[in-house]
Design a protein around this motif. Structure first.
Motif, mmCIF file in Angstrom:
data_model
loop_
_atom_site.group_PDB
_atom_site.id
_atom_site.type_symbol
_atom_site.label_atom_id
_atom_site.label_comp_id
_atom_site.label_asym_id
_atom_site.label_seq_id
_atom_site.Cartn_x
_atom_site.Cartn_y
_atom_site.Cartn_z
ATOM 1 N N ALA A 11 -6.144 -10.564 -38.367
ATOM 2 C CA ALA A 11 -6.349 -10.847 -37.017
ATOM 3 C C ALA A 11 -5.418 -12.396 -36.704
ATOM 4 O O ALA A 11 -5.466 -12.868 -35.736
ATOM 5 N N VAL A 12 -4.541 -12.416 -37.497
ATOM 6 C CA VAL A 12 -3.436 -13.673 -37.418
ATOM 7 C C VAL A 12 -2.195 -13.015 -36.074
ATOM 8 O O VAL A 12 -1.801 -14.018 -35.579
ATOM 9 N N GLY A 13 -2.161 -11.660 -36.057
ATOM 10 C CA GLY A 13 -1.134 -11.020 -35.304
ATOM 11 C C GLY A 13 -0.203 -10.183 -35.915
ATOM 12 O O GLY A 13 0.787 -10.004 -34.825
ATOM 13 N N LYS A 14 -0.316 -9.609 -36.820
ATOM 14 C CA LYS A 14 0.463 -8.995 -37.317
ATOM 15 C C LYS A 14 0.881 -7.626 -36.537
ATOM 16 O O LYS A 14 2.194 -7.309 -36.329
ATOM 17 N N SER A 15 -0.221 -7.020 -36.212
ATOM 18 C CA SER A 15 0.089 -5.653 -35.565
ATOM 19 C C SER A 15 0.821 -6.035 -33.993
ATOM 20 O O SER A 15 1.429 -5.453 -33.543
ATOM 21 N N SER A 16 0.315 -7.112 -33.517
ATOM 22 C CA SER A 16 0.786 -7.680 -32.141
ATOM 23 C C SER A 16 2.282 -8.037 -32.343
ATOM 24 O O SER A 16 2.784 -7.653 -31.343
ATOM 25 N N PHE A 26 1.934 -6.580 -25.052
ATOM 26 C CA PHE A 26 1.028 -7.215 -26.002
ATOM 27 C C PHE A 26 -0.478 -6.523 -25.208
ATOM 28 O O PHE A 26 -0.816 -6.274 -24.143
ATOM 29 N N VAL A 27 -1.347 -6.263 -26.261
ATOM 30 C CA VAL A 27 -2.588 -5.690 -25.867
ATOM 31 C C VAL A 27 -3.577 -6.449 -26.323
ATOM 32 O O VAL A 27 -3.698 -6.670 -27.865
ATOM 33 N N ASN A 29 -6.972 -7.322 -28.101
ATOM 34 C CA ASN A 29 -8.088 -6.572 -29.019
ATOM 35 C C ASN A 29 -7.255 -5.092 -29.357
ATOM 36 O O ASN A 29 -7.724 -4.024 -29.341
ATOM 37 N N ASN A 119 1.741 -17.976 -35.789
ATOM 38 C CA ASN A 119 1.655 -17.121 -34.547
ATOM 39 C C ASN A 119 0.610 -17.843 -33.488
ATOM 40 O O ASN A 119 -0.140 -18.470 -34.143
ATOM 41 N N LYS A 120 0.624 -17.497 -32.267
ATOM 42 C CA LYS A 120 -0.472 -17.816 -31.165
ATOM 43 C C LYS A 120 -0.289 -19.121 -31.024
ATOM 44 O O LYS A 120 -1.219 -19.961 -31.011
ATOM 45 N N ASP A 122 0.745 -19.933 -27.969
ATOM 46 C CA ASP A 122 -0.094 -20.083 -26.444
ATOM 47 C C ASP A 122 -1.433 -20.775 -26.681
ATOM 48 O O ASP A 122 -1.899 -21.526 -26.054
ATOM 49 N N ALA A 156 2.945 -13.896 -29.912
ATOM 50 C CA ALA A 156 2.974 -12.314 -29.958
ATOM 51 C C ALA A 156 2.589 -12.207 -28.207
ATOM 52 O O ALA A 156 3.183 -11.213 -27.534
ATOM 53 N N LYS A 157 1.729 -12.892 -27.752
ATOM 54 C CA LYS A 157 1.193 -12.655 -26.293
ATOM 55 C C LYS A 157 2.222 -13.030 -25.349
ATOM 56 O O LYS A 157 2.574 -12.284 -24.477
HETATM 57 P P1 GDP Z 1 -3.563 -8.377 -37.299
HETATM 58 O O1 GDP Z 1 -5.032 -8.218 -37.759
HETATM 59 O O2 GDP Z 1 -2.896 -9.458 -38.242
HETATM 60 O O3 GDP Z 1 -2.680 -6.983 -37.325
HETATM 61 O O4 GDP Z 1 -3.866 -8.984 -35.662
HETATM 62 P P2 GDP Z 1 -3.738 -8.441 -34.384
HETATM 63 O O5 GDP Z 1 -2.219 -8.092 -34.150
HETATM 64 O O6 GDP Z 1 -4.716 -7.091 -34.385
HETATM 65 O O7 GDP Z 1 -4.405 -9.426 -33.454
HETATM 66 C C1 GDP Z 1 -5.558 -9.905 -33.499
HETATM 67 C C2 GDP Z 1 -6.134 -10.452 -32.100
HETATM 68 O O8 GDP Z 1 -5.508 -11.687 -32.045
HETATM 69 C C3 GDP Z 1 -5.887 -9.637 -31.069
HETATM 70 O O9 GDP Z 1 -7.051 -9.712 -30.379
HETATM 71 C C4 GDP Z 1 -4.681 -9.912 -30.578
HETATM 72 O O10 GDP Z 1 -4.616 -9.650 -29.180
HETATM 73 C C5 GDP Z 1 -4.669 -11.542 -30.792
HETATM 74 N N1 GDP Z 1 -3.177 -11.947 -30.934
HETATM 75 C C6 GDP Z 1 -2.238 -11.523 -31.592
HETATM 76 N N2 GDP Z 1 -1.137 -12.375 -31.139
HETATM 77 C C7 GDP Z 1 -1.354 -13.251 -30.260
HETATM 78 C C8 GDP Z 1 -0.861 -14.340 -29.658
HETATM 79 O O11 GDP Z 1 0.464 -14.752 -29.948
HETATM 80 N N3 GDP Z 1 -1.579 -15.118 -28.910
HETATM 81 C C9 GDP Z 1 -2.969 -14.770 -28.614
HETATM 82 N N4 GDP Z 1 -3.504 -15.543 -27.832
HETATM 83 N N5 GDP Z 1 -3.549 -13.936 -29.013
HETATM 84 C C10 GDP Z 1 -3.045 -13.196 -30.104
#
Ligand code: GDP
Length: 177
Positions: A11-16, A26-27, A29, A119-120, A122, A156-157
């Protein structure tokens, strides 16, 4: 074609990060179990066009169980944490240490480049406005310096510094060839 592997807590945002870089989307969830193992992105670094394969380690978050095959032929590693969530930053040390053995290029004395990205940004802005404790830029810098890694902060957002992150990493790929 270079292989860049992303790792870090769930959930740190790797996929995002990969989605923003490769699809400019950007999606909220994002369902990280969907999609393929890697995406490709062609970038220009100092006038040279190179193709990157970005590998997501989704589902491998417990670093002890990381498939070695992910890292074995990596040309660069991007370790992400969530700068609005301190736990993911604390855990980053474990990630660096888990990944370090793979940063030595097989059969050579050279190391592959490592980048740490907070990341994040914002979300950190929002949280800090509410007086919540987040990971500061200088803390990220200090950790990266300790491990001789590059450092950047991204969203990523918002799309902030995503391309810059991979471009900086790719710049070092040239010199390690
Ligand atoms: P992964 O498990 O590391 O691949 O993380 P995801 O890409 O699935 O992101 C986990 C959650 O964090 C999701 O709900 C994303 O929408 C959110 N998220 C990812 N990157 C960002 C960012 O830069 N800003 C914000 N506000 N949310 C983010």
């Amino acid at each position: 074609m270079y292989k860049i592997v992303l790792a870090g807590d769930a959930a740190v945002g790797k996929s995002s990060f990969i989605m923003r870089l490769c699809k400019n989307k950007f999606v909220n969830n994002l369902n990280s179990t969907l999609g393929v193992d890697f995406q490709t992105k062609v970038i220009e670094v100092d006038g040279r066009v190179i193709a990157l394969q970005l590998w997501d380690t989704a589902g491998q978050e417990r670093f002890r169980s990381i498939a070695k095959s992910y890292f074995r032929r990596a040309d660069g590693v991007l370790l992400l944490y969530d700068c609005s969530y301190e736990r993911s930053f604390i855990n980053l040390r474990d990630w660096v240490e888990a990944v370090e053995p793979y940063t030595f290029k097989e059969g050579t004395a050279s190391k592959i480049p490592l980048m740490i990205a907070g990341n994040k940004t914002d979300l950190r802005r929002e949280f800090e406005a509410e007086g919540r404790r987040c990971v500061r830029t200088d803390e990220g810098h200090r950790l990266a310096r300790e491990y001789d890694a590059l450092f950047i902060e991204t969203s990523a957002k918002e799309g902030d510094y995503i391309l810059e992150a991979v471009t900086e990493l790719a710049r070092l790929l040239r010199t390690t060839e």
